[in-house]
Motif scaffolding. Structure first.
Motif, PDB file in Angstrom:
ATOM      1  N   UNK A 244       1.167  -1.193  -0.319  1.00  0.00           N
ATOM      2  CA  UNK A 244       0.058   0.094   0.371  1.00  0.00           C
ATOM      3  C   UNK A 244       0.788   0.971  -0.211  1.00  0.00           C
ATOM      4  N   UNK A 245       1.903   1.558   0.334  1.00  0.00           N
ATOM      5  CA  UNK A 245       2.838   2.568  -0.241  1.00  0.00           C
ATOM      6  C   UNK A 245       3.859   2.771   1.046  1.00  0.00           C
ATOM      7  N   UNK A 246       3.504   1.905   2.380  1.00  0.00           N
ATOM      8  CA  UNK A 246       4.895   1.870   3.380  1.00  0.00           C
ATOM      9  C   UNK A 246       6.181   2.015   2.922  1.00  0.00           C
ATOM     10  N   UNK A 247       7.130   2.465   3.546  1.00  0.00           N
ATOM     11  CA  UNK A 247       8.716   1.911   3.258  1.00  0.00           C
ATOM     12  C   UNK A 247       9.350   0.851   4.030  1.00  0.00           C
ATOM     13  N   UNK A 248       8.821   0.774   5.095  1.00  0.00           N
ATOM     14  CA  UNK A 248       9.609   0.005   6.029  1.00  0.00           C
ATOM     15  C   UNK A 248       8.142   0.120   7.472  1.00  0.00           C
ATOM     16  N   UNK A 249       8.495  -1.305   7.857  1.00  0.00           N
ATOM     17  CA  UNK A 249       7.789  -2.073   8.860  1.00  0.00           C
ATOM     18  C   UNK A 249       7.670  -2.285  10.470  1.00  0.00           C
ATOM     19  N   UNK A 250       7.583  -1.265  11.488  1.00  0.00           N
ATOM     20  CA  UNK A 250       8.488  -1.911  12.542  1.00  0.00           C
ATOM     21  C   UNK A 250       8.018  -1.945  13.310  1.00  0.00           C
ATOM     22  N   UNK A 251       8.054  -3.834  14.451  1.00  0.00           N
ATOM     23  CA  UNK A 251       7.019  -4.186  15.584  1.00  0.00           C
ATOM     24  C   UNK A 251       7.500  -2.685  17.393  1.00  0.00           C
ATOM     25  N   UNK A 252       6.675  -2.949  17.465  1.00  0.00           N
ATOM     26  CA  UNK A 252       6.574  -2.075  18.860  1.00  0.00           C
ATOM     27  C   UNK A 252       7.881  -2.684  20.327  1.00  0.00           C
ATOM     28  N   UNK A 253       8.168  -2.507  21.027  1.00  0.00           N
ATOM     29  CA  UNK A 253       8.668  -1.589  20.757  1.00  0.00           C
ATOM     30  C   UNK A 253       9.707  -0.898  20.456  1.00  0.00           C
ATOM     31  N   UNK A 254       9.654   0.543  19.229  1.00  0.00           N
ATOM     32  CA  UNK A 254      10.424   0.930  19.342  1.00  0.00           C
ATOM     33  C   UNK A 254      10.433   2.641  19.322  1.00  0.00           C
ATOM     34  N   UNK A 255      12.128   3.077  19.255  1.00  0.00           N
ATOM     35  CA  UNK A 255      12.009   4.239  19.297  1.00  0.00           C
ATOM     36  C   UNK A 255      12.379   5.119  17.887  1.00  0.00           C
ATOM     37  N   UNK A 256      12.964   6.916  18.853  1.00  0.00           N
ATOM     38  CA  UNK A 256      13.200   7.610  17.593  1.00  0.00           C
ATOM     39  C   UNK A 256      14.070   7.339  16.810  1.00  0.00           C
ATOM     40  N   UNK A 257      15.313   6.907  17.537  1.00  0.00           N
ATOM     41  CA  UNK A 257      16.088   6.515  16.577  1.00  0.00           C
ATOM     42  C   UNK A 257      16.124   5.433  15.420  1.00  0.00           C
ATOM     43  N   UNK A 258      14.728   4.518  16.228  1.00  0.00           N
ATOM     44  CA  UNK A 258      14.550   3.199  15.209  1.00  0.00           C
ATOM     45  C   UNK A 258      14.194   4.246  13.902  1.00  0.00           C
ATOM     46  N   UNK A 259      13.059   4.877  14.183  1.00  0.00           N
ATOM     47  CA  UNK A 259      11.810   5.407  13.387  1.00  0.00           C
ATOM     48  C   UNK A 259      12.342   5.939  12.253  1.00  0.00           C
ATOM     49  N   UNK A 260      13.358   7.028  12.927  1.00  0.00           N
ATOM     50  CA  UNK A 260      14.708   7.713  11.588  1.00  0.00           C
ATOM     51  C   UNK A 260      15.311   6.720  10.762  1.00  0.00           C
ATOM     52  N   UNK A 261      16.248   5.454  11.145  1.00  0.00           N
ATOM     53  CA  UNK A 261      16.905   5.278  10.859  1.00  0.00           C
ATOM     54  C   UNK A 261      16.044   4.075   9.470  1.00  0.00           C
ATOM     55  N   UNK A 262      14.603   3.948  10.137  1.00  0.00           N
ATOM     56  CA  UNK A 262      13.681   3.444   8.745  1.00  0.00           C
ATOM     57  C   UNK A 262      13.511   4.130   8.115  1.00  0.00           C
ATOM     58  N   UNK A 263      13.786   5.436   8.338  1.00  0.00           N
ATOM     59  CA  UNK A 263      13.655   6.529   7.252  1.00  0.00           C
ATOM     60  C   UNK A 263      14.509   6.124   6.073  1.00  0.00           C
ATOM     61  N   UNK A 264      15.990   6.096   6.390  1.00  0.00           N
ATOM     62  CA  UNK A 264      17.324   6.160   6.342  1.00  0.00           C
ATOM     63  C   UNK A 264      16.977   5.054   5.123  1.00  0.00           C
ATOM     64  N   UNK A 265      16.530   3.734   5.471  1.00  0.00           N
ATOM     65  CA  UNK A 265      16.659   2.347   4.915  1.00  0.00           C
ATOM     66  C   UNK A 265      15.654   2.454   3.393  1.00  0.00           C
ATOM     67  N   UNK A 266      15.433   2.826   3.165  1.00  0.00           N
ATOM     68  CA  UNK A 266      14.281   2.655   1.849  1.00  0.00           C
ATOM     69  C   UNK A 266      14.235   2.380   1.245  1.00  0.00           C
TER      70      UNK A 266
END
Length: 179
Positions: A100-122
């Motif tokens: 549907x268009x997401x670039x990453x999928x993270x399971x909780x618990x995730x922190x801000x570092x994980x989220x920013x790293x996910x944006x970098x791994x497209x």
């Protein structure tokens, strides 16, 4: 477009406390953060805002799942980088989120570092380690349940009907596996 516009993030989360904490953390890192707690709120924001990034919770209160929000965000702007964040991770919902268009999928618990790293791994990683362990029956059942839930827009009654089980049985199974 100035530098501030490059970091406009839409946070789609119905847990007010978690949303407030995550928004504060992202703002300290230079993000401008918008918040929505439902599909109608996302659609309303998209009429006046153009987020460059989004973090979407998979399980929202009400009828619509986070997958519907992913679809709406991607339809509004295919360049928006979308990370799905969930405490109910499954292969079926991960696949649907990416389709549907997401670039990453993270399971909780995730922190801000994980989220920013996910944006970098497209891009995908062809070198990711493959496991030789087969899935258990319980894992396969759990993934099938989530696949059907995603197909039905998280309508528990319809999912139970398609799975051939009573609605209360499905509800009990979902409550047992809370993350």
């Amino acid at each position: 477009m100035d530098a501030a516009d490059d970091r406009l993030l839409l946070l789609v989360e119905d847990d007010e406390d978690f949303a407030r904490t995550l928004a504060r953390s992202l703002a300290r890192r230079g993000w401008r953060v918008l918040h929505a707690d439902s599909l109608p709120a996302v659609q309303a924001l998209l009429t006046s805002q153009r987020p460059t990034h989004a973090v979407v919770d998979l399980k929202l209160r009400g009828e619509a799942s986070g997958l519907a929000c992913v679809r709406a965000l991607h339809a509004a702007n295919a360049d928006t980088l979308i990370v799905v964040l969930t405490g109910y991770a499954s292969i079926a919902t991960a696949v649907q989120a990416i389709k549907l268009g997401a670039c990453q999928y993270l399971a909780k618990p995730s922190n801000t570092d994980d989220i920013e790293a996910a944006f970098a791994r497209t891009e995908g990683d062809a070198d990711v380690e493959l496991t030789a362990r087969a899935s258990s029956i319980k894992t396969l059942e759990w993934e099938r349940i989530h696949e059907v839930l995603a197909e039905t827009g998280f309508n528990i009654s319809e999912a139970a009907r398609r799975l051939g089980m009573h609605r209360r049985t499905l509800t009990r199974k979902l409550e047992k596996r809370r993350v």
